[in-house]
Design a protein around this motif. Sequence first.
Motif, PDB file in Angstrom:
ATOM      1  N   ARG A  99       0.830  -1.209   0.000  1.00  0.00           N
ATOM      2  CA  ARG A  99       0.000   0.000   0.000  1.00  0.00           C
ATOM      3  C   ARG A  99       0.861   1.255   0.000  1.00  0.00           C
ATOM      4  NH1 ARG A  99      -2.631  -3.663   3.442  1.00  0.00           N
ATOM      5  NH2 ARG A  99      -4.738  -4.235   2.772  1.00  0.00           N
ATOM      6  N   VAL A 100       1.920   1.248   0.791  1.00  0.00           N
ATOM      7  CA  VAL A 100       2.833   2.394   0.822  1.00  0.00           C
ATOM      8  C   VAL A 100       3.519   2.543  -0.525  1.00  0.00           C
ATOM      9  CG1 VAL A 100       4.936   3.328   1.870  1.00  0.00           C
ATOM     10  CG2 VAL A 100       3.198   2.228   3.315  1.00  0.00           C
ATOM     11  N   ARG A 101       3.993   1.417  -1.063  1.00  0.00           N
ATOM     12  CA  ARG A 101       4.674   1.457  -2.364  1.00  0.00           C
ATOM     13  C   ARG A 101       3.742   2.000  -3.451  1.00  0.00           C
ATOM     14  NH1 ARG A 101       6.317  -3.365  -2.274  1.00  0.00           N
ATOM     15  NH2 ARG A 101       4.628  -4.380  -3.405  1.00  0.00           N
ATOM     16  N   ALA A 102       2.522   1.506  -3.480  1.00  0.00           N
ATOM     17  CA  ALA A 102       1.568   1.940  -4.501  1.00  0.00           C
ATOM     18  C   ALA A 102       1.237   3.423  -4.365  1.00  0.00           C
ATOM     19  CB  ALA A 102       0.292   1.103  -4.407  1.00  0.00           C
ATOM     20  N   ALA A 103       1.070   3.888  -3.126  1.00  0.00           N
ATOM     21  CA  ALA A 103       0.721   5.294  -2.903  1.00  0.00           C
ATOM     22  C   ALA A 103       1.842   6.220  -3.361  1.00  0.00           C
ATOM     23  CB  ALA A 103       0.406   5.522  -1.431  1.00  0.00           C
ATOM     24  N   LEU A 104       3.084   5.870  -3.050  1.00  0.00           N
ATOM     25  CA  LEU A 104       4.226   6.710  -3.432  1.00  0.00           C
ATOM     26  C   LEU A 104       4.394   6.761  -4.944  1.00  0.00           C
ATOM     27  CD1 LEU A 104       6.729   5.529  -0.668  1.00  0.00           C
ATOM     28  CD2 LEU A 104       5.833   7.859  -0.913  1.00  0.00           C
ATOM     29  N   LEU A 105       4.332   5.609  -5.571  1.00  0.00           N
ATOM     30  CA  LEU A 105       4.505   5.566  -7.024  1.00  0.00           C
ATOM     31  C   LEU A 105       3.376   6.295  -7.745  1.00  0.00           C
ATOM     32  CD1 LEU A 105       5.737   1.883  -7.395  1.00  0.00           C
ATOM     33  CD2 LEU A 105       7.038   3.927  -8.018  1.00  0.00           C
ATOM     34  N   ALA A 106       2.157   6.118  -7.240  1.00  0.00           N
ATOM     35  CA  ALA A 106       1.022   6.792  -7.876  1.00  0.00           C
ATOM     36  C   ALA A 106       1.147   8.308  -7.743  1.00  0.00           C
ATOM     37  CB  ALA A 106      -0.286   6.317  -7.251  1.00  0.00           C
TER      38      ALA A 106
ATOM     39  N   PRO B 187       4.548   2.225 -15.810  1.00  0.00           N
ATOM     40  CA  PRO B 187       4.146   0.814 -15.666  1.00  0.00           C
ATOM     41  C   PRO B 187       4.320   0.309 -14.231  1.00  0.00           C
ATOM     42  CG  PRO B 187       5.477   1.123 -17.634  1.00  0.00           C
ATOM     43  CD  PRO B 187       5.579   2.394 -16.855  1.00  0.00           C
ATOM     44  N   GLN B 188       5.401   0.735 -13.582  1.00  0.00           N
ATOM     45  CA  GLN B 188       5.635   0.341 -12.195  1.00  0.00           C
ATOM     46  C   GLN B 188       4.525   0.878 -11.291  1.00  0.00           C
ATOM     47  OE1 GLN B 188       9.470   1.637 -10.831  1.00  0.00           O
ATOM     48  NE2 GLN B 188       9.262   0.710  -8.794  1.00  0.00           N
ATOM     49  N   ALA B 189       4.068   2.098 -11.578  1.00  0.00           N
ATOM     50  CA  ALA B 189       3.056   2.729 -10.731  1.00  0.00           C
ATOM     51  C   ALA B 189       1.707   2.033 -10.856  1.00  0.00           C
ATOM     52  CB  ALA B 189       2.919   4.203 -11.094  1.00  0.00           C
ATOM     53  N   PHE B 190       1.247   1.765 -12.095  1.00  0.00           N
ATOM     54  CA  PHE B 190      -0.078   1.161 -12.170  1.00  0.00           C
ATOM     55  C   PHE B 190      -0.038  -0.331 -11.850  1.00  0.00           C
ATOM     56  CE2 PHE B 190       0.631   0.607 -16.876  1.00  0.00           C
ATOM     57  CZ  PHE B 190       0.145  -0.679 -17.069  1.00  0.00           C
ATOM     58  N   THR B 191       1.126  -0.969 -12.020  1.00  0.00           N
ATOM     59  CA  THR B 191       1.259  -2.362 -11.569  1.00  0.00           C
ATOM     60  C   THR B 191       1.202  -2.433 -10.048  1.00  0.00           C
ATOM     61  OG1 THR B 191       2.587  -2.921 -13.513  1.00  0.00           O
ATOM     62  CG2 THR B 191       2.743  -4.402 -11.621  1.00  0.00           C
ATOM     63  N   ALA B 192       1.822  -1.449  -9.373  1.00  0.00           N
ATOM     64  CA  ALA B 192       1.768  -1.417  -7.903  1.00  0.00           C
ATOM     65  C   ALA B 192       0.341  -1.186  -7.415  1.00  0.00           C
ATOM     66  CB  ALA B 192       2.685  -0.309  -7.380  1.00  0.00           C
ATOM     67  N   GLN B 193      -0.430  -0.347  -8.126  1.00  0.00           N
ATOM     68  CA  GLN B 193      -1.826  -0.157  -7.759  1.00  0.00           C
ATOM     69  C   GLN B 193      -2.627  -1.445  -7.924  1.00  0.00           C
ATOM     70  OE1 GLN B 193      -3.735   2.344  -6.421  1.00  0.00           O
ATOM     71  NE2 GLN B 193      -1.803   3.382  -6.008  1.00  0.00           N
ATOM     72  N   LEU B 194      -2.336  -2.194  -8.969  1.00  0.00           N
ATOM     73  CA  LEU B 194      -3.034  -3.465  -9.171  1.00  0.00           C
ATOM     74  C   LEU B 194      -2.648  -4.480  -8.097  1.00  0.00           C
ATOM     75  CD1 LEU B 194      -2.841  -3.801 -13.058  1.00  0.00           C
ATOM     76  CD2 LEU B 194      -4.888  -3.380 -11.687  1.00  0.00           C
ATOM     77  N   ALA B 195      -1.376  -4.466  -7.673  1.00  0.00           N
ATOM     78  CA  ALA B 195      -0.957  -5.360  -6.586  1.00  0.00           C
ATOM     79  C   ALA B 195      -1.699  -5.010  -5.301  1.00  0.00           C
ATOM     80  CB  ALA B 195       0.546  -5.259  -6.380  1.00  0.00           C
ATOM     81  N   CYS B 196      -1.877  -3.729  -5.066  1.00  0.00           N
ATOM     82  CA  CYS B 196      -2.633  -3.268  -3.908  1.00  0.00           C
ATOM     83  C   CYS B 196      -4.097  -3.700  -4.033  1.00  0.00           C
ATOM     84  CB  CYS B 196      -2.526  -1.749  -3.814  1.00  0.00           C
ATOM     85  SG  CYS B 196      -3.131  -1.059  -2.277  1.00  0.00           S
TER      86      CYS B 196
ATOM     87  N   ALA C  40      -8.625   0.940  -5.845  1.00  0.00           N
ATOM     88  CA  ALA C  40      -7.250   0.749  -6.318  1.00  0.00           C
ATOM     89  C   ALA C  40      -7.219   0.363  -7.793  1.00  0.00           C
ATOM     90  CB  ALA C  40      -6.551  -0.307  -5.469  1.00  0.00           C
ATOM     91  N   THR C  41      -8.162  -0.471  -8.219  1.00  0.00           N
ATOM     92  CA  THR C  41      -8.219  -0.860  -9.623  1.00  0.00           C
ATOM     93  C   THR C  41      -8.529   0.346 -10.504  1.00  0.00           C
ATOM     94  OG1 THR C  41      -8.997  -3.072  -9.002  1.00  0.00           O
ATOM     95  CG2 THR C  41      -9.328  -2.397 -11.281  1.00  0.00           C
ATOM     96  N   THR C  42      -9.463   1.171 -10.055  1.00  0.00           N
ATOM     97  CA  THR C  42      -9.803   2.383 -10.813  1.00  0.00           C
ATOM     98  C   THR C  42      -8.597   3.306 -10.915  1.00  0.00           C
ATOM     99  OG1 THR C  42     -12.095   2.247 -10.031  1.00  0.00           O
ATOM    100  CG2 THR C  42     -11.361   4.352 -10.941  1.00  0.00           C
ATOM    101  N   ARG C  43      -7.868   3.474  -9.814  1.00  0.00           N
ATOM    102  CA  ARG C  43      -6.697   4.356  -9.847  1.00  0.00           C
ATOM    103  C   ARG C  43      -5.639   3.805 -10.800  1.00  0.00           C
ATOM    104  NH1 ARG C  43      -3.287   6.741  -4.588  1.00  0.00           N
ATOM    105  NH2 ARG C  43      -2.576   8.640  -5.653  1.00  0.00           N
ATOM    106  N   ALA C  44      -5.493   2.478 -10.819  1.00  0.00           N
ATOM    107  CA  ALA C  44      -4.543   1.865 -11.757  1.00  0.00           C
ATOM    108  C   ALA C  44      -4.939   2.166 -13.195  1.00  0.00           C
ATOM    109  CB  ALA C  44      -4.485   0.353 -11.527  1.00  0.00           C
ATOM    110  N   LEU C  45      -6.229   2.024 -13.518  1.00  0.00           N
ATOM    111  CA  LEU C  45      -6.701   2.277 -14.878  1.00  0.00           C
ATOM    112  C   LEU C  45      -6.570   3.751 -15.245  1.00  0.00           C
ATOM    113  CD1 LEU C  45      -9.881  -0.001 -14.878  1.00  0.00           C
ATOM    114  CD2 LEU C  45      -7.803  -0.355 -16.218  1.00  0.00           C
TER     115      LEU C  45
END
Length: 532
Positions: free
Chosen positions: A46-53, A70-79, A95-100
Amino acid sequence: MLTPGITQERLTSVARWALAHVNRSERPLIAERVLGAVCQRIDDPRVRAALLAEGAEARLTRGYLPRHLPQAFTAQLACADLEHSEGRWAAAGTATTRALLLAYHRVVHLDGPSSPLAEQPARFTAPLRKSRAAKALRKPRGRKGPAAPPPEERPLRLLMVHHGNDNFLRPILAHYAHHAGVELQTLDTASDPVVAPLAKGAGRLVQRAMGGQVGYGAEIERALRPRLDWADVVFVDWCAMAAALFTLVDPMTTRIVVRLHSYEAFSLWPHIVDFSRVDDLIFVSEHVRDLCVEAVPRLKEKGAPRLHVIDNAVELTPFSRAKRPEARFTLGLVGVGQVAKDPRWAVEVLRLLREKDDRYRLKLVGAPLDPAVGPAAARYQRAYQREVAAFGAAGAISETGQTEDVSGALEDIGVILSSSLRESWHLGLVEGAASGAVPVVRDWPFFADKPHGARALFPDDWVVATPQEAAARVLRLTATEDMWLKSGHEAAEHALAAWDWTQVKDHFDRLLLGPHRDVCSAGEDAIRKAAE
């Protein structure tokens, strides 16, 4: 991932330092590298996804493609996967919406000279194929039974749907409004007082598709069920909001037909639409179909809709008007209000022509690019204006602005350009050719190295690779008035024979009204076999 000697707290602190520099620097190359490298070593998803996003959104807000997108939206999908596995459906949907939204931001695909999706569609969308949450989003919800055949005892009830844009529906609507075998209704999901409040925001749609937002789903059911119960066929133009909304509801025996143009292919919408509830998916060109099949996993899976390619519906006969003599030296570009139209390419062609003959002019038809769209579009607009200003007081470039009388504007245009980075079909170019203007089509860069593209859609001699080739074609075909008139006449004949509504309407009739429901589907069998 463990990093000897550096605690997770220290890694997070370094990431936040890098993020601060990404946020306030115009050229944060080092900060982006640090952010991407450090976030790989942060254990908390969650921390990783938030920072990258946050880092990616900072760059997108400034109109730049993030280095670590790619790293940012992949991290959101992992979250999203984590939230989904723990039963937190709302959080998983968010999280899925933010990734998209990250993956399909307009800066990434619409406001620049290239798109990672166009370059490598399967690679760009690979994270969506692997994600558990994304699989839940596209999981087929199906229907209770197959679509019923067309009725024999009464006219077919046809509901035509769009979301605030019926520009490409008008000949179709006029045709079926006066068709003895059709009873027609229309629905604009952007203005209908019942449906419009439900047709806002992708987040609710994603959460509903993943099993949440039950109350919202019930509202959609109540709003659309009377429409679906009335209709035999629902035709949704644009594979976007309206298509996503309708496929949240079981259509029962009503047949669902969706048409996808071009913009949608570079958006999140095809990943939200439930294609198990779509019977037929229409593309306006083969190259857009090819892109979508590679990018959207559902289109290769069992239960996917039938795929069709049908040209845009346009009445071209009214464009056949006499040209004014001065039109021979006037280049025209119809539609300049998007970066994708790339009018700077047309200006470069004009510059090359005027080095040989200063009689050449450029006429721009349509609303100008709005810099308020975003910083990337604003940067393009500033560069474009500098290049236009270089022509000084020569009067070589004129801007007509938005007009309802495109056929009248084309009377002054003797050479019609398609300068675009990408197109699905390019209506303005086809209308110009039908008017008797000589067509010069850029080999659209988004599709130039693909099996299908501008060269597959138009006669090969219309298509050029560079401004130099474009200028050479113009000089050759406008060298004499007779040559220009002959070339324009041949282009008009081709356009009317290939694309006029009189040629295209039978395809729509067979698809929407006929019992076989198989029209213009070249390539579908090959796609199915490749998928298997």
